[in-house]
Design a protein around this motif. Structure first.
Motif, PDB file in Angstrom:
ATOM      1  N   THR A   9      49.960  11.447 -21.491  1.00  0.00           N
ATOM      2  CA  THR A   9      49.971  10.352 -20.541  1.00  0.00           C
ATOM      3  C   THR A   9      51.297   9.598 -20.525  1.00  0.00           C
ATOM      4  OG1 THR A   9      49.202   8.713 -22.160  1.00  0.00           O
ATOM      5  CG2 THR A   9      47.507   9.940 -20.950  1.00  0.00           C
ATOM      6  N   CYS A  16      46.369   8.594 -15.154  1.00  0.00           N
ATOM      7  CA  CYS A  16      46.062   8.755 -16.576  1.00  0.00           C
ATOM      8  C   CYS A  16      44.889   7.855 -16.962  1.00  0.00           C
ATOM      9  CB  CYS A  16      47.281   8.410 -17.426  1.00  0.00           C
ATOM     10  SG  CYS A  16      48.713   9.466 -17.135  1.00  0.00           S
ATOM     11  N   VAL A  54      51.809  13.673 -14.946  1.00  0.00           N
ATOM     12  CA  VAL A  54      50.796  13.317 -15.930  1.00  0.00           C
ATOM     13  C   VAL A  54      49.633  12.674 -15.195  1.00  0.00           C
ATOM     14  CG1 VAL A  54      52.317  13.051 -17.915  1.00  0.00           C
ATOM     15  CG2 VAL A  54      51.958  11.104 -16.405  1.00  0.00           C
TER      16      VAL A  54
END
Length: 84
Positions: A9, A16, A54
Motif C-alpha cells: 500500500t 488501499c 497500489v
C-alpha cells in the motif's frame, strides 16, 4: 486455514483503504507493507506483477491484483475460494 494475504500500500491511497476495509470486514487477516517511501519496492513489484499501482494484493504466492480485482472476487462469490 486462511491463506497468508499480503497487501502492498501507500498510506494515503483511497483504493488501499477500501481494499483493507473489505478484508477487515470479511475477517481476513493480512500483512500490510506500506511502500509509500520505497519507490524501489514498487518498481520491484511492477517487474513481478506488471502493475505499477497500489494496492497490490497477494494470497500466498498468487497475485490477486488491485482493489478492483479484490472487489470483483467478492462480488463473483470467489472471494472465499481464493483467500481462505
Amino acid at each position: 486455514m486462511d491463506k497468508k494475504v499480503t497487501v502492498y500500500t501507500f498510506n494515503t491511497c483511497p483504493f488501499c483503504i477500501k481494499a483493507k476495509n473489505l478484508l477487515d470486514n470479511e475477517g481476513i487477516e493480512f500483512d500490510e507493507i506500506d511502500i509509500t517511501t520505497d519507490r524501489g519496492k514498487l518498481k520491484e513489484l511492477e517487474s513481478k506483477t506488471g502493475s505499477s499501482t497500489v494496492p497490490q494484493i497477494f494470497a500466498g504466492d498468487k497475485f490477486i491484483g488491485g482493489c478492483d480485482d479484490l472487489m470483483e472476487l467478492h462480488k463473483s462469490g470467489e472471494f472465499d475460494q481464493v483467500l481462505r
